[in-house]
Design a protein around this motif. Structure first.
Motif, mmCIF file in Angstrom:
data_model
loop_
_atom_site.group_PDB
_atom_site.id
_atom_site.type_symbol
_atom_site.label_atom_id
_atom_site.label_comp_id
_atom_site.label_asym_id
_atom_site.label_seq_id
_atom_site.Cartn_x
_atom_site.Cartn_y
_atom_site.Cartn_z
ATOM 1 N N ASP A 183 0.795 -1.226 0.000
ATOM 2 C CA ASP A 183 0.000 0.000 0.000
ATOM 3 C C ASP A 183 0.829 1.278 0.000
ATOM 4 O OD1 ASP A 183 -2.656 -1.327 0.423
ATOM 5 O OD2 ASP A 183 -1.672 -1.968 2.273
ATOM 6 N N HIS A 184 2.058 1.233 0.533
ATOM 7 C CA HIS A 184 2.757 2.484 0.827
ATOM 8 C C HIS A 184 4.216 2.500 0.402
ATOM 9 C CE1 HIS A 184 -0.324 1.735 4.076
ATOM 10 N NE2 HIS A 184 -0.782 2.828 3.514
ATOM 11 N N GLN A 185 4.644 1.561 -0.415
ATOM 12 C CA GLN A 185 6.043 1.489 -0.853
ATOM 13 C C GLN A 185 6.990 1.413 0.348
ATOM 14 O OE1 GLN A 185 7.141 4.204 -4.083
ATOM 15 N NE2 GLN A 185 4.981 4.747 -4.325
ATOM 16 N N TRP A 186 6.554 0.672 1.372
ATOM 17 C CA TRP A 186 7.387 0.509 2.560
ATOM 18 C C TRP A 186 8.025 -0.873 2.571
ATOM 19 C CZ3 TRP A 186 7.545 -3.117 6.445
ATOM 20 C CH2 TRP A 186 8.391 -2.835 7.525
ATOM 21 N N SER A 187 9.313 -0.922 2.791
ATOM 22 C CA SER A 187 10.020 -2.165 3.108
ATOM 23 C C SER A 187 11.226 -1.787 3.949
ATOM 24 C CB SER A 187 10.460 -2.912 1.840
ATOM 25 O OG SER A 187 11.368 -2.126 1.079
ATOM 26 N N GLU A 188 11.671 -2.743 4.738
ATOM 27 C CA GLU A 188 12.807 -2.506 5.622
ATOM 28 C C GLU A 188 13.729 -3.709 5.534
ATOM 29 O OE1 GLU A 188 14.967 -0.200 7.301
ATOM 30 O OE2 GLU A 188 12.995 0.539 7.942
ATOM 31 N N LEU A 189 15.013 -3.466 5.338
ATOM 32 C CA LEU A 189 15.984 -4.548 5.278
ATOM 33 C C LEU A 189 16.637 -4.684 6.642
ATOM 34 C CD1 LEU A 189 17.344 -6.629 3.396
ATOM 35 C CD2 LEU A 189 19.144 -4.929 3.006
#
Length: 740
Positions: free
Chosen positions: A292-298
């Protein structure tokens, strides 16, 4: 702080439970040996007394070993396989390498979530807040999850968040992590109603209550032996957390009255969803997601990510019972501040009055009239920094205009203070106009950027509050205005939405935005730490950023920019579901061209919330100004009840076009009612007051006290107050109802 911990070793065929709570709340968490940890129960009421080592309902050879005292751990059932298969994981973690256990777009049954196993728990009690920490581990991915549940003593509400840690040897990308996921306890999904609120500029907080089946049809899942794939989901976009929908929702069982209401406490993107499973309706709440929000975390080895907080209130007494619980929870959550003890009346020069064109000549008579009317804060709204008349895209330096105030803005602020009122100014701190001198003075790194380009929207750039230069600029502005000009009140506006975020120093645009959101909250905290008596109003282009990340810190919330006094009442009636009554700043803007009934109508809109006054008072006739002054006095007399009262809706949740509207505030034996009759309404309506059933009542007109044209009849058995208005619409009254 006392902390108790519990570790459990379980056989393969026993389901254990962790019981936790207090006098107002009971939570029961199931620990499945071959399935994920799940929430079995979340209900209002005291936690049952359960010994820490209760007798087991299984054979002695499969009794679990309880290694240390902690949250009460007792066996639930001996059939673990079915429970594990049906369990909605308490924590859902979506990673790209595995996705979900079954294909869907849900935040339910993620592969990692289904594998998370109980690894221990701890509880504590600090400053009236009970806390439970549940630790889980997925051996396959190396991800650990810790769910934190916090609840104020005696209140049937819980705040939750999740911390995910990578204990493995390789980086793990995260695409979504829920803050809360559970099955809603109901006999059947077909008996549920869904609650949610659409919102937009000028039409905020439009609540709806709809049958669950209108959005989630009965699919006959039992005949297929599988959970569903569809979902009803609401999301926000960018930094307008309430720009499309209020960050809240709810489910209520029409038969039992069991109700959950939830709020997502985040000043940025969020998602909540519900859908049908074999075992009923599930709820999943989260902050930003990849979908939904172009969020990702590595997550590198050893690193952690913490979700945004969410809160769930529970009640067995229907929606109004859950709202009462949410109101009590919010009062426990908000930051202590001197403003909460006094709730001063605010006059703002903008709405239908100066409209962003203040000058000394216009302001001085307005200040004098506002003081006579009883205002205690006078806020000079937009335009005070403008020399050229076209200020929208030149804001950001925040120096007082010399052309608008020939003898300085100090003359105006001194006039305010001379009347004993607190001087206030409008400020939009997070933006810099594209024509502002600050646009070139600040480095590029101080702004949100995408692909190396500063994000611009509606002629403004957006500061990135992760950067120390941006923070230093805002600190200098606030400290200068407070310490040099004596400003004690800021209306913090927010009129643009920068979109997905920034890709600078972040794994994704959404991750950059989340870090900025959190830096913004930290900046607000520091401002209030430095200036503990400074009052901060949360205004986001009306109420486009109305959430309890902001409102846990700021003192009041402008509920709308709606300028039509006939359209404002449904916003004011709905507001206490979304905002504390004492924080809900509803505009009342009486004008010289209004009739007495029209002045009373707009004043009633503000009286049962945080009265937010405007209007061209200096040009009013004495009898008109007397109506305004009376309304202010009535509001001031209600402020103690605002701080302890709980809202009710005698006509149900308001519809945007409803001809009659009503809001109640229950405080002790008194019930205060605001009732509006709009053009086209029938002469009478029936208010339902079930809390007063069977009692004889005294009904009085509190405002305007001398006005006639209204009558009422009380049916104690049916608990119905029939109100009849012979006065032509628009007309409104504040009524005070109390038992004999």
């Amino acid at each position: 702080m006392a902390v108790e911990e519990s570790e459990i070793v379980m056989p393969a065929d026993v389901v254990e439970t962790v019981r936790w709570g207090h006098t107002g709340l009971t939570a029961v968490v199931e620990i499945h040996p071959d399935g994920p940890v799940s929430l079995r129960e979340l209900s209002a009421g005291a936690l049952p007394e359960v010994p820490s080592e209760a007798p087991l309902e299984v054979q002695p050879e499969v009794q679990p070993e309880v290694r240390s005292a902690g949250p009460s751990v007792v066996p639930a059932v001996a059939s673990a396989a079915l429970a594990a298969r049906l369990a909605q994981p308490l924590v859902e973690v979506l990673v790209p390498g595995e996705g979900r256990a079954r294909a869907s777009q849900r935040l339910s049954e993620t592969a990692v979530g289904c594998r998370l196993r109980y690894a221990g728990s701890a509880r504590s009690n600090v400053d009236g807040w009970h806390e439970l920490r549940i630790r889980m581990r997925d051996e396959t991915s190396g991800l650990n999850a810790e769910l934190v549940m916090r609840s104020p003593d005696g209140v049937p509400a819980v705040q939750t968040r999740v911390r995910v840690t990578n204990t493995g040897e390789h980086p793990v990308p995260l695409l979504a992590v829920t803050s809360f996921a559970a099955l809603f306890p109901a006999s059947r999904a077909g008996g549920l109603d869904l609650l949610y609120a659409d919102s937009e500029w000028l039409g905020e907080s439009r609540w709806a209550r709809r049958p669950f089946g209108e959005h989630v049809p009965d699919l006959g899942l039992s005949g297929h032996g599988q959970h569903g794939k569809g979902t009803f989901a609401l999301t926000s976009q960018g930094t307008w957390s309430s720009g499309r929908h209020v960050p809240m929702g709810g489910l209520t069982d029409r038969e039992s009255g069991r109700t959950w209401l939830w709020q997502i406490e985040h000043n940025g993107p969020w998602r909540w969803e519900t859908g049908e499973r074999l075992d009923g309706a599930y709820v999943a709440l989260s902050g930003p997601t990849d979908l939904d929000h172009q969020w990702s975390e590595l997550l590198a080895p050893g690193e952690s990510f913490t979700t945004v907080p969410v809160a769930v209130t529970v009640s067995g007494d229907g929606v109004e019972g859950a709202v009462a619980a949410l109101t009590a929870y919010r009062r426990a959550l908000v930051r202590p501040h001197p403003d909460r003890a006094t709730l001063p009346v605010v006059f703002n020069d903008y709405m239908n009055t100066l409209m962003g064109d203040p000058t000394t000549d216009k302001l001085l008579p307005l200040i004098d009239a506002a003081a006579r009317a009883g205002a205690q804060v006078f806020c000079v709204d937009a335009g005070w920094y403008d020399d050229g008349g076209d200020w929208w895209d030149s804001v950001g330096e925040w120096q007082p205009s010399q052309t608008r105030f020939p003898d300085g803005l100090e003359e105006v602020l001194a006039r305010i203070a001379g009347h004993g009122m607190t001087p206030g100014l409008w400020l939009e701190p997070e933006v810099i106009g594209v024509r502002s001198p600050m646009a070139d003075k600040l480095p590029a790194e101080a702004f949100l950027r995408r692909g190396g380009v500063r994000v611009a929207e509606h002629g403004r750039y957006h500061l990135d509050l992760r950067h120390p230069t941006a923070v230093a600029h805002l600190d200098q502005v606030v400290d200068r205005l407070v310490e040099e000009l004596g400003v004690g009140y800021f209306k913090l506006d927010y009129n643009i939405n920068p979109g997905a975020g920034t890709d600078v120093a972040a794994a994704s645009a959404g991750a950059g935005l989340l870090a900025h959101n959190r830096a913004h909250l930290a900046w607000l905290e520091r401002v209030l730490d430095r200036h503990p008596h400074l009052v901060l109003e949360n205004c986001g282009s009306g109420a486009m950023r109305m959430d309890y990340a902001m409102l846990a810190r700021l003192q009041l919330q402008s509920t709308s920019d709606q300028q039509d006094f006939l359209r404002y009442p449904p916003i004011a009636v709905a507001a206490p579901l979304s905002v504390l009554p004492e924080q809900a700043a509803n505009w009342a803007y009486p004008q010289p061209g209004m009739s007495g009934e029209e002045i009373a109508f707009t004043m009633c809109t503000g009286i049962l919330g945080r009265l937010y006054l405007s209007g061209d008072l200096p040009r009013m006739a004495p009898q008109q100004l007397a109506l305004v002054e009376e309304g202010v006095r009535v509001h001031k007399g209600l402020r103690a009840d605002l701080l302890r009262g709980v809202p009710c809706w005698p006509l149900g949740l308001p519809g945007w076009d409803d001809p009659w509207l009503a809001l109640g505030l229950r405080a002790g034996d008194a019930t205060h009612l605001a009732v509006w009759r709009r053009p086209g309404a029938a002469p009478a309506t029936v208010l339902r007051l079930p809390h007063l059933a069977g009692r004889d009542l005294i009904v009085e007109t509190a405002y305007p006290a001398a006005a006639g044209g209204w009558a009422w009849a009380w049916d104690a058995r049916a608990a119905e107050l029939t109100v009849t208005a012979s006065t032509p619409a628009p007309t409104a009254r504040i009524l005070r109802v109390r038992p004999l």
